[in-house]
Scaffold this motif. Structure first.
Motif, PDB file in Angstrom:
ATOM      1  N   LEU A 131       7.269   4.229  -8.490  1.00  0.00           N
ATOM      2  CA  LEU A 131       6.746   3.038  -9.263  1.00  0.00           C
ATOM      3  C   LEU A 131       7.819   2.057  -9.374  1.00  0.00           C
ATOM      4  CD1 LEU A 131       4.580   1.498 -11.027  1.00  0.00           C
ATOM      5  CD2 LEU A 131       5.630   2.858 -12.972  1.00  0.00           C
ATOM      6  N   PRO A 132       9.023   2.274  -9.535  1.00  0.00           N
ATOM      7  CA  PRO A 132      10.254   1.211  -9.349  1.00  0.00           C
ATOM      8  C   PRO A 132      10.073   0.356  -8.130  1.00  0.00           C
ATOM      9  CG  PRO A 132      11.053   3.310 -10.181  1.00  0.00           C
ATOM     10  CD  PRO A 132       9.639   3.420  -9.820  1.00  0.00           C
ATOM     11  N   ASP A 170      -7.721   4.626  -9.296  1.00  0.00           N
ATOM     12  CA  ASP A 170      -8.540   3.792 -10.525  1.00  0.00           C
ATOM     13  C   ASP A 170      -7.777   2.772 -11.208  1.00  0.00           C
ATOM     14  OD1 ASP A 170     -10.803   5.589  -9.971  1.00  0.00           O
ATOM     15  OD2 ASP A 170     -10.028   6.875 -11.462  1.00  0.00           O
ATOM     16  N   GLN A 171      -6.414   2.715 -10.921  1.00  0.00           N
ATOM     17  CA  GLN A 171      -5.481   1.797 -11.645  1.00  0.00           C
ATOM     18  C   GLN A 171      -5.209   0.750 -10.772  1.00  0.00           C
ATOM     19  OE1 GLN A 171      -1.759   3.807 -12.794  1.00  0.00           O
ATOM     20  NE2 GLN A 171      -3.018   5.428 -14.067  1.00  0.00           N
ATOM     21  N   GLY A 172      -6.023   0.569  -9.559  1.00  0.00           N
ATOM     22  CA  GLY A 172      -5.740  -0.487  -8.754  1.00  0.00           C
ATOM     23  C   GLY A 172      -4.714  -0.320  -7.650  1.00  0.00           C
ATOM     24  N   ILE A 173      -3.979   0.851  -7.420  1.00  0.00           N
ATOM     25  CA  ILE A 173      -2.942   1.076  -6.487  1.00  0.00           C
ATOM     26  C   ILE A 173      -3.724   1.282  -5.073  1.00  0.00           C
ATOM     27  CG2 ILE A 173      -1.160   2.527  -5.763  1.00  0.00           C
ATOM     28  CD1 ILE A 173      -0.604   0.759  -8.350  1.00  0.00           C
ATOM     29  N   ARG A 174      -3.259   0.373  -4.172  1.00  0.00           N
ATOM     30  CA  ARG A 174      -3.950   0.580  -2.642  1.00  0.00           C
ATOM     31  C   ARG A 174      -3.254   1.565  -2.053  1.00  0.00           C
ATOM     32  NH1 ARG A 174      -2.923  -2.714   2.406  1.00  0.00           N
ATOM     33  NH2 ARG A 174      -4.797  -2.521   3.636  1.00  0.00           N
ATOM     34  N   LEU A 201     -13.574  14.561   0.631  1.00  0.00           N
ATOM     35  CA  LEU A 201     -13.551  13.040  -0.279  1.00  0.00           C
ATOM     36  C   LEU A 201     -14.761  12.946  -0.942  1.00  0.00           C
ATOM     37  CD1 LEU A 201     -11.946  10.887   2.552  1.00  0.00           C
ATOM     38  CD2 LEU A 201     -10.804  11.662   0.480  1.00  0.00           C
ATOM     39  N   MET A 202     -15.898  13.553  -0.527  1.00  0.00           N
ATOM     40  CA  MET A 202     -16.984  13.440  -1.139  1.00  0.00           C
ATOM     41  C   MET A 202     -17.098  14.313  -2.325  1.00  0.00           C
ATOM     42  SD  MET A 202     -20.934  13.930   0.371  1.00  0.00           S
ATOM     43  CE  MET A 202     -20.826  12.510   1.151  1.00  0.00           C
ATOM     44  N   ASP A 203     -16.615  15.506  -2.193  1.00  0.00           N
ATOM     45  CA  ASP A 203     -16.569  16.425  -3.267  1.00  0.00           C
ATOM     46  C   ASP A 203     -15.126  16.038  -4.529  1.00  0.00           C
ATOM     47  OD1 ASP A 203     -18.533  17.714  -2.046  1.00  0.00           O
ATOM     48  OD2 ASP A 203     -17.059  19.273  -1.240  1.00  0.00           O
ATOM     49  N   LYS A 204     -14.107  15.713  -3.848  1.00  0.00           N
ATOM     50  CA  LYS A 204     -13.005  15.589  -4.718  1.00  0.00           C
ATOM     51  C   LYS A 204     -12.851  14.117  -5.135  1.00  0.00           C
ATOM     52  CE  LYS A 204     -10.736  19.724  -2.893  1.00  0.00           C
ATOM     53  NZ  LYS A 204     -11.591  20.600  -3.862  1.00  0.00           N
ATOM     54  N   GLY A 205     -13.563  13.049  -4.614  1.00  0.00           N
ATOM     55  CA  GLY A 205     -13.167  11.798  -5.042  1.00  0.00           C
ATOM     56  C   GLY A 205     -12.332  11.134  -3.806  1.00  0.00           C
ATOM     57  N   ASP A 206     -12.701   9.830  -3.555  1.00  0.00           N
ATOM     58  CA  ASP A 206     -11.947   9.186  -2.499  1.00  0.00           C
ATOM     59  C   ASP A 206     -11.078   8.180  -3.091  1.00  0.00           C
ATOM     60  OD1 ASP A 206     -11.070   8.097  -0.051  1.00  0.00           O
ATOM     61  OD2 ASP A 206     -13.245   7.649   0.508  1.00  0.00           O
ATOM     62  N   PRO A 207      -9.502   8.588  -3.129  1.00  0.00           N
ATOM     63  CA  PRO A 207      -8.519   7.522  -3.604  1.00  0.00           C
ATOM     64  C   PRO A 207      -8.394   6.296  -2.479  1.00  0.00           C
ATOM     65  CG  PRO A 207      -7.667   9.496  -2.787  1.00  0.00           C
ATOM     66  CD  PRO A 207      -8.934   9.631  -2.687  1.00  0.00           C
ATOM     67  N   TYR A 208      -8.764   6.541  -1.437  1.00  0.00           N
ATOM     68  CA  TYR A 208      -8.309   5.714  -0.153  1.00  0.00           C
ATOM     69  C   TYR A 208      -9.061   4.501  -0.094  1.00  0.00           C
ATOM     70  CZ  TYR A 208      -5.971  10.182   0.654  1.00  0.00           C
ATOM     71  OH  TYR A 208      -5.112  11.197   0.414  1.00  0.00           O
ATOM     72  N   ALA A 211       0.783  -1.201   0.121  1.00  0.00           N
ATOM     73  CA  ALA A 211      -0.062   0.064   0.057  1.00  0.00           C
ATOM     74  C   ALA A 211       0.875   1.461  -0.071  1.00  0.00           C
ATOM     75  CB  ALA A 211      -0.880   0.062   1.220  1.00  0.00           C
ATOM     76  N   LEU A 212       0.224   2.299  -0.489  1.00  0.00           N
ATOM     77  CA  LEU A 212       0.799   3.687  -0.137  1.00  0.00           C
ATOM     78  C   LEU A 212       0.281   4.238   0.854  1.00  0.00           C
ATOM     79  CD1 LEU A 212       0.744   5.319  -3.793  1.00  0.00           C
ATOM     80  CD2 LEU A 212       2.576   4.104  -2.736  1.00  0.00           C
TER      81      LEU A 212
END
Length: 174
Positions: free
Chosen positions: A167-168, A89-93, A110-117, A65-66
């Protein structure tokens, strides 16, 4: 001896120039962390949006995870957030650490800007941040499937930082 006195300022200048040039080659964002290759510190914190539920460092066991330190008061987090949504969206946790923030403002963000978590934990007093050695938001840690911190990035994660730095390491721990 008098000839040596003539060259002394030149020698001092050359030594100083070498030190200054060496400093210019260093990354000002490169802040070594004592936690690299160590487990995520022990914690028990509530989950943003479900404050009656607490999670612990076991959250980092099983899959990489990040760990992203963020807050609504953080201007740089506004810049970083769309890219984190793209990574999610690319599946990174991504696990969020909402740092010294207002819970209602964080939920609205998070509701307004999207929730990546996958989830975001609340670090209202900054205790977890202190244990991680957080200097401020945003900061991002790459954590492997054993819960071991492999890398720390201070500042905005964008396409270049992801491609060149994170990424590496991410590919290495998969």
């Amino acid at each position: 001896m008098s000839r040596l006195k003539l060259f002394l300022p030149l020698m001092v200048f050359v030594v100083l120039a070498i030190f200054l040039l060496n400093g210019l080659e260093r990354d000002p964002n490169a802040m070594p962390s004592a936690l690299i290759d160590r487990p995520v510190p022990v914690f028990s914190l509530p989950v943003l949006g479900d404050e009656t539920r607490s999670v612990t460092e076991v959250l980092f066991q099983g899959e990489p995870a990040l760990l992203n330190v963020w807050a609504t008061w953080c201007v740089a987090c506004r810049i970083e957030h769309p890219f984190l949504n793209k990574l999610a969206d690319q599946g990174i946790r991504i696990i969020g650490l909402n740092y010294k923030d207002d819970n209602a403002a964080a939920r609205k963000w998070l509701m307004d800007k999207g929730d990546p978590y996958a989830l975001s934990v609340i670090d209202a007093r900054g205790r977890m941040g202190l244990n991680l050695g957080v200097f401020g938001a945003p900061e991002t840690y790459v954590v492997d499937r054993t819960g071991t911190i492999r890398y720390k990035h201070i500042g905005v994660v964008d396409e270049r930082v992801w491609r060149d730095k994170l990424l590496p390491i991410w590919q290495e721990i998969q």
